[in-house]
Design an enzyme around this catalytic site. Structure first.
Site, mmCIF file in Angstrom:
data_model
loop_
_atom_site.group_PDB
_atom_site.id
_atom_site.type_symbol
_atom_site.label_atom_id
_atom_site.label_comp_id
_atom_site.label_asym_id
_atom_site.label_seq_id
_atom_site.Cartn_x
_atom_site.Cartn_y
_atom_site.Cartn_z
ATOM 1 N N ASP A 149 0.816 -1.202 0.000
ATOM 2 C CA ASP A 149 0.000 0.000 0.000
ATOM 3 C C ASP A 149 0.854 1.257 0.000
ATOM 4 O OD1 ASP A 149 -2.918 0.918 0.260
ATOM 5 O OD2 ASP A 149 -1.871 2.119 1.736
ATOM 6 N N ASP A 325 -2.355 5.986 -6.104
ATOM 7 C CA ASP A 325 -2.712 5.111 -4.993
ATOM 8 C C ASP A 325 -2.804 3.666 -5.455
ATOM 9 O OD1 ASP A 325 -3.499 4.400 -2.382
ATOM 10 O OD2 ASP A 325 -5.601 4.461 -2.967
#
Length: 452
Positions: A149, A325
């Protein structure tokens, strides 16, 4: 006299043809479309990855056949994935800050725990679209499967009988804290999931190739004791955000100089990679880069300036700070930009039958391609300062279900935030080599797939 006129006509013809050619190239008319085989959108049931000679840490889709998590029973269908994706975006829209932890001298000092509206990172309820990497911890080294992430700056592992056990590592040390003998951490996510425990210092091992690995002897990470059920069978999280000195970017800075590169695979049955330092620069070297920035209200995120999107032969001008992202699936655009993009896409796809719109459906521009062996899709290019990035054809559309022939425009409007936040999701990042040079505030985009 006649010869002079002919020469002038010839000269003006050359100028006109040259200018016309430049217009065609700039407008991408010569490569305004791709023909995509519909069969290529159906995910394979077996993993096609060979680890021999592979460089870096492999990145695989959490629910694909290459996943080390055993696909966690059955993967959610695409509608569930998009519902969970929207929940993550809502939490990102309300995010004010990520980490309040920092390393000071020989120990860790905590301020407040993470804010209640932190990132919705992963789990069956939220993160069906995320990716998994493997990293080694402790002595002797044990490998753990972690969610990758870029929107989080803290790495933590599940601790206990089914996870990391500090007592079984000869190099494990409890991190010191000014408030007591152990240093607690607590992470709350937007879907009310949570993880809490205490900080550990131990060896971290990152794989470079079949033959070589890098080892960091004093790596701080969270040892999770209380883990809510929504996290599934993942062993934890590898936080690759850019803020705070607890991030993996900061803790490996002396060796890697805050440089890393990743490539998300183009299908669920293949693999991408994650690399750091010199190997990242060597593998993902690009000729042009675009500026990278940060926002003090959400310091972990990587921001770029998106100035336009070319669809087919039409360029749509934008002025938007966009978050790159890895955890968001579908790219979110401000409503006016999305409406213009949708309109151009509908013009291009006018020969295909529209699919029936479902209520509360995130993707609102869908087509029923039953009986079509191939589909002609518009070429799509993201425009950044000094940089143009061609998207993979499969990144332009989203296949609603494996069993049917419905596809949708793989972009959505973001109406949940007043400042028109733009998020470039992982579906649009697939097959791109993204090289982050944080120290020099720039990012490069390489095309051509994840072969390294």
């Amino acid at each position: 006299m006649a010869n002079n006129i002919l020469h002038l006509l010839f000269f003006f013809t050359l100028i006109f043809s040259c200018c016309l050619k430049k217009t065609l190239v700039y407008g991408a008319v010569e490569a305004a479309y791709h023909v995509l085989d519909m069969k290529s959108l159906v995910p394979a049931s077996t993993c096609s990855v060979s680890t021999k000679g592979f460089h870096g840490m492999q990145i695989v889709h959490r629910y694909g056949p290459c996943s080390p998590l055993g696909r966690e029973n059955s993967p959610p269908d695409s509608r569930q994935i998009l519902i969970k994706d929207q929940a993550r975006v809502r939490s990102m829209n309300s995010l004010t800050s990520n980490s309040k932890y920092a390393i000071h001298g020989e120990g860790i000092v905590t301020a407040d725990s993470f804010p209640p509206q932190a990132l919705t990172l992963f789990g069956r309820d939220i993160g069906a679209g995320n990716y998994v990497v493997k990293a080694g911890f402790g002595t002797p080294k044990r490998d753990f499967n972690l969610i990758f992430d870029t929107g989080s700056d803290l790495t933590w592992l599940r601790c206990g009988s089914n996870g990391y056990q500090p007592s079984e590592s000869s190099t494990s040390i409890n991190a010191k804290c000014n408030s007591g003998p152990t240093c607690p951490f607590n992470v709350n996510y937007g879907d009310n999931s949570s993880a809490s425990g205490y900080f550990i210092r131990d060896y971290l091992t990152l794989k470079l190739s079949d033959m070589y690995s890098d080892v960091f002897s004093n790596f701080y990470f969270g040892c999770g004791l209380q883990i809510s059920p929504g996290f599934g069978s993942a062993d934890g999280l590898l936080g690759v955000g850019q803020s705070g000195n607890l991030s993996i970017i900061s803790q490996t800075n002396q060796m890697y100089a805050k440089v890393f590169c990743y490539c998300l695979p183009g299908s669920h049955s293949s693999a991408g990679f994650l690399l750091f330092g010199i190997e990242a620069q060597r593998t993902c070297k690009t000729k042009t880069t675009t500026p990278l920035s940060r926002n003090p209200n959400s310091p972990a995120y990587y921001y770029v300036n998106l100035i336009g999107i070319t669809i087919g032969d039409q360029r749509l001008d934008i002025s938007s700070k966009a978050i790159m992202d890895s955890g968001t699936v579908i790219t979110r655009l401000p409503s006016p930009v999305y409406s213009a993009l949708r309109s151009e896409f509908m013009k291009f796809m006018s020969k295909y039958p529209r699919a029936k719109q479902q209520q509360d459906q995130l993707l609102d521009t869908c087509y029923d391609l039953e009986g079509y062996g191939n589909v002609t899709l518009p070429n799509m290019v993201l425009q950044f300062p000094k940089l143009q990035v061609n998207l993979d054809p499969s990144a332009v559309i989203w296949k609603e279900r494996e069993s049917d022939s419905q596809v949708c425009l793989a972009f959505a409007r973001n109406d949940d935030v007043p400042d028109k936040l733009t998020i470039i999701g992982n579906h649009q990042q697939r097959t791109l080599k993204l090289l982050y040079d944080i120290g020099n505030n720039k990012v490069g985009f390489g095309i051509g797939g994840c072969a390294n």
